[in-house]
Design a protein around this motif. Sequence first.
Motif, short mmCIF file in Angstrom:
data_model
loop_
_atom_site.label_atom_id
_atom_site.label_comp_id
_atom_site.label_asym_id
_atom_site.label_seq_id
_atom_site.Cartn_x
_atom_site.Cartn_y
_atom_site.Cartn_z
N GLY A 82 108.70 19.63 32.60
CA GLY A 82 109.19 20.89 33.12
C GLY A 82 110.61 20.81 33.65
N ILE A 83 111.21 21.99 33.83
CA ILE A 83 112.54 22.13 34.43
C ILE A 83 112.40 23.09 35.61
N HIS A 84 112.91 22.67 36.77
CA HIS A 84 112.92 23.55 37.95
C HIS A 84 114.36 23.85 38.32
N LEU A 85 114.73 25.11 38.26
CA LEU A 85 116.07 25.56 38.62
C LEU A 85 116.10 25.92 40.10
N PHE A 86 116.97 25.29 40.86
CA PHE A 86 117.04 25.59 42.28
C PHE A 86 118.48 25.95 42.67
N MET A 113 106.47 36.31 31.90
CA MET A 113 106.68 35.54 33.14
C MET A 113 105.47 35.64 34.07
N THR A 114 105.35 34.64 34.94
CA THR A 114 104.26 34.59 35.91
C THR A 114 104.84 34.23 37.27
N GLN A 115 104.22 34.69 38.33
CA GLN A 115 104.66 34.36 39.67
C GLN A 115 104.11 33.01 40.12
N TRP A 116 104.87 32.29 40.95
CA TRP A 116 104.39 31.05 41.55
C TRP A 116 103.21 31.33 42.49
N ARG A 117 103.12 32.54 42.96
CA ARG A 117 102.06 32.90 43.92
C ARG A 117 100.73 32.99 43.18
N THR A 118 100.11 31.84 42.98
CA THR A 118 98.85 31.77 42.26
C THR A 118 98.05 30.57 42.77
N THR A 119 96.80 30.51 42.41
CA THR A 119 95.95 29.37 42.81
C THR A 119 95.95 28.33 41.70
N ASP A 120 95.53 27.11 42.05
CA ASP A 120 95.47 26.07 41.02
C ASP A 120 94.39 26.38 39.99
N ASN A 121 93.32 27.07 40.39
CA ASN A 121 92.29 27.46 39.41
C ASN A 121 92.83 28.47 38.41
N ALA A 122 93.59 29.45 38.93
CA ALA A 122 94.18 30.46 38.05
C ALA A 122 95.19 29.81 37.12
N ASP A 138 108.07 32.17 38.41
CA ASP A 138 109.21 32.72 39.15
C ASP A 138 109.01 32.60 40.66
N GLU A 139 110.06 32.19 41.34
CA GLU A 139 110.17 32.17 42.80
C GLU A 139 109.14 31.30 43.50
N ILE A 140 109.48 30.03 43.60
CA ILE A 140 108.59 29.04 44.20
C ILE A 140 108.37 29.30 45.69
N GLY A 141 109.29 30.02 46.32
CA GLY A 141 109.17 30.32 47.75
C GLY A 141 107.94 31.13 48.11
N GLN A 142 107.34 31.81 47.14
CA GLN A 142 106.16 32.64 47.39
C GLN A 142 104.88 31.81 47.53
N GLY A 184 113.55 28.57 42.15
CA GLY A 184 113.42 28.83 43.58
C GLY A 184 114.64 28.32 44.32
N GLU A 185 114.74 28.66 45.58
CA GLU A 185 115.90 28.24 46.37
C GLU A 185 115.82 26.77 46.76
N LYS A 186 114.61 26.22 46.84
CA LYS A 186 114.42 24.82 47.22
C LYS A 186 114.11 23.96 45.99
N THR A 187 114.40 22.67 46.12
CA THR A 187 113.97 21.74 45.09
C THR A 187 112.45 21.60 45.18
#
Length: 479
Positions: A82-86, A113-122, A138-142, A184-187
């Motif tokens: 994977g690639i994470h853009l911060f 696209m999918t949001q980071w705001r999800t569960t590991d099961n999902a 999208d958006e790891i901060g969520q 996301g804004e953070k690594t």
Amino acid sequence: PHAECLHKTLSILYDKSFGASTTEKFMPSYTLHKKPYAVSGTLEEWKDNIAKMCAGNPLIEFVLSFAFVAPLLTPCNKDGFGIHLFGHSSSGKTTICRVASSVYGKGDQHGFMTQWRTTDNAFESLAAQRNDSLICLDEIGQAPSKSVGEIVYMAMNGVGKGRATREGNARSRHEWRITLLSNGEKTLNDKISENGKDKMMAGQSVRVIDIESDAEKDMGIFTKLPQGMDSKTFSTYLSRSAIKYYGSPIEAFLTILTTEKERYAYFVLEKCDHFIQEYCPKDASGQVVRVADHFGMIAGAGELAIQFGILPWCCGTAIAASEYCFKKWLERRSCVGDLEVEEVLKRIKTFIRKYGDSGFKEINYSNVGSCYAEFFGYKFKENDTMIYFILSEPFEREILRGVSKKSVKNKLVDLGWIARNSNGNIMETKRIPDKNANMRGWALIPFKWENEVVQNDVEKGKVHQFSFDSKKMSEENIF
């Protein structure tokens, strides 16, 4: 069956197959709430409004090339990565993910696209459906830090959780090979360690690679802007284009790929090997080589898409973009060795700086000094060079912290940070006068890292040798 799978020459995007005969029909065994693989507009419209507009922007060229890697993982026998853009907000991180998503489907949260705001099961269900495909989060901060760690581990491990049937028998696990694009804004490491408990392992950091979303031109992700547009206008233009023209690139790519899959896989692997040979430092560790291999796959996939006429760029563009991002990654990493070992080297410097005066008894061959509140070992001078002999137990507890002894010792020998005795062997024991016994430990030479100018004059890999007084050695039985 998964959403996309490469089997022999067949490739499937949910309900559409490529490389199959006209008489073959594929019926999905599951129903999607939204159809991620959809097409709007023609391939020429996508090229004119997105791919051509992005030319000259290596960060976007790199991510667009990355979008074509997933279908090549299986034929190239490569694991997913994977690639994470911060970076700071409004730098264009989401825009670049929308552009990559448009290769497969509608470039927004209502499409591919999918949001980071999800569960590991999902996420497990999503990964199984997207086998041999791209996932954009999208958006790891969520997301909670614990959830991020679990998702990253599961995504790159390529296998779901073990579960049992009602009868107690093991169910078959979901398996997949995917590529992951995140932002996301953070690594990732900063996000995972946000709770103060967890930490991203070095092995994970070379499977999901942090890339800063800054082209260093004061324009965020952009290096070059179309005439008459500023960075904000261009970002808006690309975002709108990604929800207007999409899906046709991956269909065109799979249509050609499935005609001669083995030949095209060989093309990509050849580009990948060349990338490693050309751009990976010769003294790089296995971790760095592994990342170079990922970047080489991105270069190869991008060049293949150029050969197919899907990415309307000059040959070599994807390679140059991958080189640009690989150098950015190397520069930020600031070393070409294994991260775990590099962390140990930093801890050694900090430890000696902090406890060098207060935690070590000095041996001057007449007394061993007074007691210390915190005791870690002994120090002594040879040829005006101070040697710090850290006892094994505190060294392993305070400095090694689970890292391989062998790898650390090899690195210390290579750097010349560890002393040898008069016989030329690594000093692993020392005779302590007040104990009248040999103690086991690590003999370190701070002079080596405190005087870099001197180090440059020493042949790389040559360890520090001492000229001991043989008479003193026999009298004091020092070693």
